[in-house]
Design an enzyme around this catalytic site. Structure first.
Site, PDB file in Angstrom:
ATOM      1  N   ASP A 112      -2.238 -18.556   2.907  1.00  0.00           N
ATOM      2  CA  ASP A 112      -3.213 -19.440   2.255  1.00  0.00           C
ATOM      3  C   ASP A 112      -3.767 -20.447   3.271  1.00  0.00           C
ATOM      4  O   ASP A 112      -4.977 -20.656   3.370  1.00  0.00           O
ATOM      5  CB  ASP A 112      -2.610 -20.131   1.018  1.00  0.00           C
ATOM      6  CG  ASP A 112      -1.219 -20.711   1.239  1.00  0.00           C
ATOM      7  OD1 ASP A 112      -0.634 -20.497   2.324  1.00  0.00           O
ATOM      8  OD2 ASP A 112      -0.709 -21.394   0.319  1.00  0.00           O
ATOM      9  N   ASP A 160     -11.609  -9.450   5.418  1.00  0.00           N
ATOM     10  CA  ASP A 160     -12.921  -9.651   4.786  1.00  0.00           C
ATOM     11  C   ASP A 160     -13.402 -11.088   4.989  1.00  0.00           C
ATOM     12  O   ASP A 160     -14.596 -11.322   5.184  1.00  0.00           O
ATOM     13  CB  ASP A 160     -12.879  -9.322   3.281  1.00  0.00           C
ATOM     14  CG  ASP A 160     -13.164  -7.837   2.999  1.00  0.00           C
ATOM     15  OD1 ASP A 160     -12.982  -7.011   3.923  1.00  0.00           O
ATOM     16  OD2 ASP A 160     -13.568  -7.509   1.869  1.00  0.00           O
ATOM     17  N   LYS A 189       3.804 -15.122   4.143  1.00  0.00           N
ATOM     18  CA  LYS A 189       4.055 -16.109   3.079  1.00  0.00           C
ATOM     19  C   LYS A 189       5.569 -16.241   2.996  1.00  0.00           C
ATOM     20  O   LYS A 189       6.194 -15.909   1.983  1.00  0.00           O
ATOM     21  CB  LYS A 189       3.414 -15.599   1.764  1.00  0.00           C
ATOM     22  CG  LYS A 189       3.444 -16.580   0.618  1.00  0.00           C
ATOM     23  CD  LYS A 189       2.450 -17.715   0.751  1.00  0.00           C
ATOM     24  CE  LYS A 189       2.652 -18.715  -0.382  1.00  0.00           C
ATOM     25  NZ  LYS A 189       1.795 -19.914  -0.256  1.00  0.00           N
ATOM     26  N   ASP A 213      -5.790  -6.938   4.687  1.00  0.00           N
ATOM     27  CA  ASP A 213      -6.986  -6.465   3.991  1.00  0.00           C
ATOM     28  C   ASP A 213      -7.833  -7.665   3.564  1.00  0.00           C
ATOM     29  O   ASP A 213      -9.046  -7.709   3.786  1.00  0.00           O
ATOM     30  CB  ASP A 213      -6.564  -5.644   2.766  1.00  0.00           C
ATOM     31  CG  ASP A 213      -7.765  -5.158   1.970  1.00  0.00           C
ATOM     32  OD1 ASP A 213      -8.695  -4.618   2.590  1.00  0.00           O
ATOM     33  OD2 ASP A 213      -7.762  -5.328   0.739  1.00  0.00           O
ATOM     34  N   TYR A 225       0.810  -1.214   0.000  1.00  0.00           N
ATOM     35  CA  TYR A 225       0.000   0.000   0.000  1.00  0.00           C
ATOM     36  C   TYR A 225       0.850   1.273   0.000  1.00  0.00           C
ATOM     37  O   TYR A 225       0.315   2.365  -0.125  1.00  0.00           O
ATOM     38  CB  TYR A 225      -0.912   0.024   1.232  1.00  0.00           C
ATOM     39  CG  TYR A 225      -2.174  -0.795   1.080  1.00  0.00           C
ATOM     40  CD1 TYR A 225      -2.120  -2.178   0.976  1.00  0.00           C
ATOM     41  CD2 TYR A 225      -3.421  -0.185   1.048  1.00  0.00           C
ATOM     42  CE1 TYR A 225      -3.274  -2.927   0.852  1.00  0.00           C
ATOM     43  CE2 TYR A 225      -4.579  -0.921   0.919  1.00  0.00           C
ATOM     44  CZ  TYR A 225      -4.498  -2.291   0.828  1.00  0.00           C
ATOM     45  OH  TYR A 225      -5.647  -3.035   0.705  1.00  0.00           O
TER      46      TYR A 225
HETATM   47  C1  IPM Z   1     -10.413  -1.491   3.695  1.00  0.00           C
HETATM   48  C2  IPM Z   1     -10.655  -1.102   2.267  1.00  0.00           C
HETATM   49  C3  IPM Z   1      -9.528  -0.168   1.831  1.00  0.00           C
HETATM   50  C4  IPM Z   1      -8.225  -0.931   1.926  1.00  0.00           C
HETATM   51  C5  IPM Z   1      -9.686   0.458   0.446  1.00  0.00           C
HETATM   52  C6  IPM Z   1     -11.035   1.092   0.252  1.00  0.00           C
HETATM   53  C7  IPM Z   1      -8.582   1.430   0.151  1.00  0.00           C
HETATM   54  O1  IPM Z   1     -10.734  -2.217   1.452  1.00  0.00           O
HETATM   55  O2  IPM Z   1     -10.359  -0.593   4.550  1.00  0.00           O
HETATM   56  O3  IPM Z   1     -10.293  -2.683   3.963  1.00  0.00           O
HETATM   57  O4  IPM Z   1      -7.826  -1.625   0.977  1.00  0.00           O
HETATM   58  O5  IPM Z   1      -7.585  -0.846   2.973  1.00  0.00           O
HETATM   59 MN    MN Z   2     -10.658  -4.106   2.571  1.00  0.00          MN
END
Ligand code: IPM
Ligand code: MN
Length: 366
Positions: free
Chosen positions: A239, A267, A207, A263, A157
């Site tokens: 993984d 999720d 990794k 990130d 990032y």
């Molecule tokens: C998150 C989002 C952000 C990230 C994006 C929107 C830049 O996906 O906060 O998880 O990748 O960090």
């Molecule tokens: Mn995200």
């Protein structure tokens, strides 16, 4: 941090300030889509717990995001950033509208805030709550209760890399992952201390079998910091970590990982604990050289914006992380418990019903 204000004091501007014993300055940055709807609920809940716990939030507001950009061309002006720096914390709703090209607001606003305010930890709890069905029904509530500590200012990032020979068949695009000793160490240190305060177990996710350079640095630092802080360290390749998060999540308590892995796996953690609607996050500056930013993970959800259907749980739980960061742990625990009580009784269908029930549990009038 908290400024001590005595009862009935008159501020330098001549205004009467609250009678509460502590005041925290919080900037509300509602943003786009469902952001304003969900953070309004969070704000009402925060004011309700503040009244119960004898502190006061001095709310400021800040209008940035996709809508603001389309109207003004501004993403994050210097003057606004300087104002934001003056708060104790920032409560952010969501940023993004379909009309703005990808990257403008992500890099120009969200990531810029993370870099400028040195929000080097992204704290993402994954906790299954009563009444919520996780994506994997076989797990008990206690099995799915882990926290991902995502490094938030480096890795892929950081913005290193570029494109050469654009538009030719030799167009070359690179994205470089930056990992500094100091940057990795301060993130792992935060995670180790969090682990020490929870179960004493820390897992590094990386990794290291392929990414030898960054992986070597992360592993070495994780071993050193875990030994210094007296926590038990385990390791999982990213993984395999995805597989275990689904199959055997009890393995995990505190996970520390780099920016992009964090990130992605956060999720997955959200999906396992009911979906993005419940997922909270804190972008933390643990050294407190600036305000930390708290935001639900769900994003602006333009498809349901303005319909009164948005689930404010992620925003309310993010506000709970904010209160803990501000030292208001008892108030944060009340917010968490209120969300659990609402969920246990059956999830409300509308944002307004969520607000009514949350405030009911917090003992506040609507
Ligand atoms: C998150 C989002 C952000 C990230 C994006 C929107 C830049 O996906 O906060 O998880 O990748 O960090
Ligand atoms: Mn995200």
């Amino acid at each position: 941090m908290a400024s001590e204000v005595s009862a009935g004091e008159v501020s330098p501007e001549g205004k009467h300030v609250s009678h509460a014993s502590r005041t925290h300055v919080v900037t509300h940055l509602p943003g786009d889509g469902v952001g304003p709807e969900v953070t309004e609920v969070a704000r009402a809940c925060v004011d309700a717990v503040a009244a119960r716990h004898d502190f006061h939030i001095d709310w400021r507001s800040c209008h940035l995001g996709g809508k603001h950009y389309l109207q003004t061309g501004e993403v994050l002006p210097e003057g606004v950033l300087e104002e934001l720096r003056k708060s104790d914390a920032i409560l952010l709703g969501a940023i993004g509208t379909p009309e703005v090209p990808p990257g403008v607001l992500e890099r120009g606003l969200l990531l810029r805030l993370r870099f400028e305010l040195d929000l080097y930890v992204n704290l993402r709890p994954s906790k299954l709550r009563p009444g919520v069905s996780g994506a994997v029904g076989k797990h008990a509530l206690a099995d799915l209760d882990f926290v991902i500590v995502r490094e938030n200012t480096e890795g892929l990032y950081a913005g290193a890399g570029g494109t050469v020979h654009r538009g030719t068949e030799f167009e070359t695009a690179t994205e470089e992952s930056l990992n500094t000793w100091a940057g990795v160490r301060r993130c792992v240190r935060y995670a180790a201390r969090l682990a020490a305060a929870r179960s004493g177990r820390l897992t590094l996710v990386h990794k290291t079998n392929v990414l030898l350079n960054a992986g070597g640095l992360w592993s070495r630092i994780a071993r050193e910091v875990a030994a210094e802080d007296g926590v038990e360290l385990s390791y999982a390749h990213v993984d395999a970590a995805c597989l275990w998060m689904v199959d055997d999540p009890k393995r995990f308590d505190v996970i520390v990982t780099d920016n992009l892995f964090g990130d992605i796996i956060s999720d997955l953690g959200a999906a396992l604990t009911g979906g993005l609607g419940y997922a909270a996050s804190g972008n933390l500056n643990p050294d407190r050289t600036g305000p930390s930013v708290f935001e639900p993970v769900h994003g602006s959800a333009p498809d349901i914006a303005g319909k009164g259907m948005a689930n404010p749980a992620g925003a309310v739980l993010s506000a709970g992380l904010m209160l803990s960061h501000l030292g208001e742990d008892a108030a944060a625990a009340d917010l968490d418990a209120a969300v659990n009580s609402v969920l246990a009784a059956g999830e409300p269908a509308t944002t307004a019903a969520w607000q009514e029930q949350l405030l009911g549990h917090l003992g506040a009038a609507r």
